[in-house]
Structure formats: structure tokens, C-alpha cells
Design a protein around this motif. Structure first.
Motif, short mmCIF file in Angstrom:
data_model
loop_
_atom_site.label_atom_id
_atom_site.label_comp_id
_atom_site.label_asym_id
_atom_site.label_seq_id
_atom_site.Cartn_x
_atom_site.Cartn_y
_atom_site.Cartn_z
N ILE A 81 0.81 -1.22 0.00
CA ILE A 81 0.00 0.00 0.00
C ILE A 81 0.85 1.27 0.00
O ILE A 81 0.40 2.31 -0.48
N GLU A 82 2.09 1.20 0.53
CA GLU A 82 2.93 2.40 0.49
C GLU A 82 4.38 2.08 0.83
O GLU A 82 4.68 1.06 1.44
N TYR A 83 5.26 2.97 0.38
CA TYR A 83 6.69 2.86 0.64
C TYR A 83 6.94 3.17 2.12
O TYR A 83 6.37 4.10 2.68
N ALA A 84 7.79 2.37 2.77
CA ALA A 84 8.01 2.52 4.21
C ALA A 84 9.45 2.88 4.55
O ALA A 84 9.85 2.77 5.71
N GLY A 85 10.23 3.29 3.55
CA GLY A 85 11.59 3.75 3.84
C GLY A 85 12.66 2.70 3.61
O GLY A 85 12.38 1.56 3.21
N TYR B 219 11.85 -1.14 2.57
CA TYR B 219 10.67 -1.68 3.24
C TYR B 219 9.38 -1.14 2.62
O TYR B 219 9.34 -0.01 2.12
N TRP B 220 8.33 -1.98 2.64
CA TRP B 220 7.03 -1.60 2.13
C TRP B 220 5.96 -1.93 3.16
O TRP B 220 6.01 -2.97 3.82
N LYS B 221 4.98 -1.04 3.27
CA LYS B 221 3.84 -1.30 4.16
C LYS B 221 2.80 -2.07 3.35
O LYS B 221 2.49 -1.71 2.22
N CYS B 222 2.28 -3.12 3.96
CA CYS B 222 1.36 -4.01 3.24
C CYS B 222 0.11 -4.29 4.06
O CYS B 222 0.16 -4.41 5.29
N ASP B 223 -1.00 -4.42 3.36
CA ASP B 223 -2.25 -4.88 3.97
C ASP B 223 -2.37 -6.38 3.74
O ASP B 223 -2.15 -6.87 2.63
N CYS B 224 -2.69 -7.11 4.82
CA CYS B 224 -2.89 -8.55 4.71
C CYS B 224 -4.37 -8.84 4.49
O CYS B 224 -5.23 -8.07 4.94
N ASP B 225 -4.68 -9.91 3.81
CA ASP B 225 -6.07 -10.28 3.54
C ASP B 225 -6.87 -10.45 4.82
O ASP B 225 -8.10 -10.31 4.81
N CYS B 226 -6.18 -10.75 5.94
CA CYS B 226 -6.90 -10.97 7.20
C CYS B 226 -7.28 -9.66 7.88
O CYS B 226 -8.02 -9.66 8.86
N GLY B 227 -6.75 -8.52 7.35
CA GLY B 227 -7.09 -7.22 7.92
C GLY B 227 -5.95 -6.53 8.63
O GLY B 227 -6.03 -5.33 8.92
N ASN B 228 -4.88 -7.25 8.92
CA ASN B 228 -3.72 -6.64 9.58
C ASN B 228 -2.86 -5.87 8.60
O ASN B 228 -2.90 -6.11 7.39
N THR B 229 -2.06 -4.93 9.12
CA THR B 229 -1.11 -4.18 8.31
C THR B 229 0.29 -4.41 8.86
O THR B 229 0.51 -4.34 10.07
N VAL B 230 1.22 -4.73 7.97
CA VAL B 230 2.60 -5.03 8.39
C VAL B 230 3.59 -4.33 7.47
O VAL B 230 3.26 -3.97 6.34
N THR B 231 4.81 -4.15 7.97
CA THR B 231 5.90 -3.60 7.17
C THR B 231 6.87 -4.74 6.87
O THR B 231 7.32 -5.44 7.78
N VAL B 232 7.18 -4.91 5.58
CA VAL B 232 7.97 -6.06 5.15
C VAL B 232 9.12 -5.61 4.26
O VAL B 232 8.97 -4.68 3.45
N ALA B 233 10.28 -6.25 4.40
CA ALA B 233 11.43 -5.95 3.54
C ALA B 233 11.13 -6.38 2.12
O ALA B 233 10.50 -7.42 1.88
N GLN B 234 11.59 -5.58 1.17
CA GLN B 234 11.35 -5.88 -0.24
C GLN B 234 11.90 -7.25 -0.62
O GLN B 234 11.27 -8.01 -1.36
N SER B 235 13.07 -7.58 -0.10
CA SER B 235 13.69 -8.87 -0.42
C SER B 235 12.83 -10.04 0.06
O SER B 235 12.78 -11.09 -0.58
N GLU B 236 12.14 -9.86 1.20
CA GLU B 236 11.27 -10.91 1.72
C GLU B 236 10.05 -11.11 0.83
O GLU B 236 9.58 -12.22 0.64
N LEU B 237 9.55 -10.00 0.27
CA LEU B 237 8.41 -10.10 -0.64
C LEU B 237 8.83 -10.78 -1.93
O LEU B 237 8.14 -11.67 -2.45
N GLN B 238 9.99 -10.36 -2.47
CA GLN B 238 10.45 -10.89 -3.76
C GLN B 238 10.76 -12.37 -3.69
O GLN B 238 10.48 -13.13 -4.62
#
Length: 221
Positions: free
Chosen positions: A80-84, A99-118
Motif C-alpha cells: 500500500i505504500e513505501y516505508a523507507g 521496506y514496504w507497508k502491506c495490507d494482509c487479507d486478514c485485515g492486519n497491516t505489516v511492514t515487510v522488507a522488499q527482499s522478503e516479498l520478492q
């Protein structure tokens, strides 16, 4: 080539221009240089990494445009947005983490490293792992059907009665019976005869049987 002593002042390495050496050392004693990036940022990089082309910018070359990730889906996460960014330097390495801020399908919001997403290492806020554990253990009402099935009829090494949940109580000199269910231990009594204690345990196992029957009715395989 001795990268520990070589003068790199004014030399360009990709988008980086080496300005001056520091007293810092990394990468097996290689001198750390202060460099200016074409984008205007400054970065400290070891001479070894500069010369070998391992680092060519302050990180702006590998940093994606914010719009490139926003809206993308990774497992159950939606960016959902860039987190620095965070720069991490150890004795033998240096890296910049985006890092990127992400919305989870369950409703929670978390900040995740780009490498972890990729890499796919992170695909949820953590709820996905919980779901997998629940599925593996066949959890229902905080009780695991898988554990009940695995331990059904299985005797401990210290068991001398030959029956699960039955042991000889030296204090009372009787056979004691019990059963564990939903994180609670139910005592089934103490008996003079082993067969009576075993029968009490066998009757109590209806708890397990009813639970397993209900579980598999609700969770069709």
C-alpha cells in the motif's frame, strides 16, 4: 591489486565518485571510502567493493520507483505504500534494505522488507503460518486431532501397565487411570485391579472418539 592502499580519489564507479578515505575498514581490511552519488546522496563503501563493481550507487539504482510496487500482491499481502530504507553495515558486508507497508487479507497491516516479498519468504502478516500449523495439527477447540490420533494406543517408555493413561500408584498401591483432553487432565479413579483401571480409561476414550468424529464431519477430507 592492493585495494587497501590504492588511492581512489576522484575515480568514478558507476554513479559513485570516491571523495576521501576513512579510518574504517571492512571486507578483510579494505579501506572504506566516502563517495558521492550522482543523485546527491553520500555513501561509505569499501575500496574492494568499488573496484570489483559490487556497489555502483547509493542504492538508488536498485531502489524501485514507489509506484512500481504499490498495489502489487505477494501471497496474502498487498503493498500500500513505501516505508523507507535502512542501511545495515557489518564487519564483512554492507546492504541497504527497502521496506514496504502491506495490507494482509486478514485485515492486519505489516511492514515487510522488499527482499522478503520478492523471495516469497513473507506472504502474510503471520496468519498464513498459523493457518498452516492449524491445518497440520488439525486444530479445533484448541485440541489437535492429529496428536490424538498419533498418540492413540502409544505407550510411554516408562509405562508398566501396558495401557495408555494407566499406571501403578505406589502411594495408594492401586492402579490409577486418567485421560488428557482439551488441555485438561481428567482423573478416572484408582482401582485394585489393573483391568478395572484399563476399562475406565477405555470408556473415557469416548471423549476422543466423539471429538474426532465431529472434527471430520466439520472438516471433510
Amino acid at each position: 591489486m592492493d585495494t587497501k592502499k590504492k588511492d581512489l580519489t576522484g575515480q568514478r564507479f558507476g554513479k559513485l565518485t570516491a571523495l576521501s578515505p576513512t579510518d574504517k575498514r571492512m571486507d578483510q581490511g579494505s579501506i572504506v571510502w566516502i563517495c558521492r552519488c550522482d543523485c546527491g546522496n553520500f555513501k561509505e563503501v569499501s575500496a574492494r567493493r568499488l573496484i570489483r563493481g559490487k556497489v555502483k550507487s547509493c542504492g538508488c539504482l536498485s531502489s524501485p520507483k514507489h509506484g512500481d510496487y504499490i498495489g502489487k500482491k505477494f501471497g496474502k499481502l498487498t503493498v500500500i505504500e513505501y516505508a523507507g530504507r535502512e542501511r545495515k553495515i557489518t564487519e564483512n558486508s554492507e546492504k541497504t534494505i527497502t521496506y514496504w507497508k502491506c495490507d494482509c487479507d486478514c485485515g492486519n497491516t505489516v511492514t515487510v522488507a522488499q527482499s522478503e516479498l520478492q523471495s516469497g519468504d513473507t506472504q502474510s502478516c503471520g496468519c498464513l503460518q498459523k493457518e498452516r500449523v492449524k491445518e497440520a495439527l488439525k486444530l479445533s477447540d484448541n485440541t489437535s486431532a492429529a496428536i490424538i490420533e498419533r498418540n492413540h494406543g502409544k505407550l510411554r517408555n516408562t509405562n508398566s501397565s501396558g495401557y495408555t493413561g494407566v499406571y501403578y500408584d505406589k502411594r495408594t498401591q492401586k492402579w490409577a487411570a486418567y485421560i488428557n483432553f482439551k488441555k485438561k487432565r481428567y482423573w478416572l479413579g484408582r482401582y485394585n485391579k489393573l483391568e478395572d483401571a484399563a476399562a475406565a480409561r477405555c470408556n473415557a476414550e469416548e471423549m476422543h472418539e466423539n471429538f474426532l468424529k465431529r472434527y471430520y464431519n466439520e472438516h471433510k477430507q
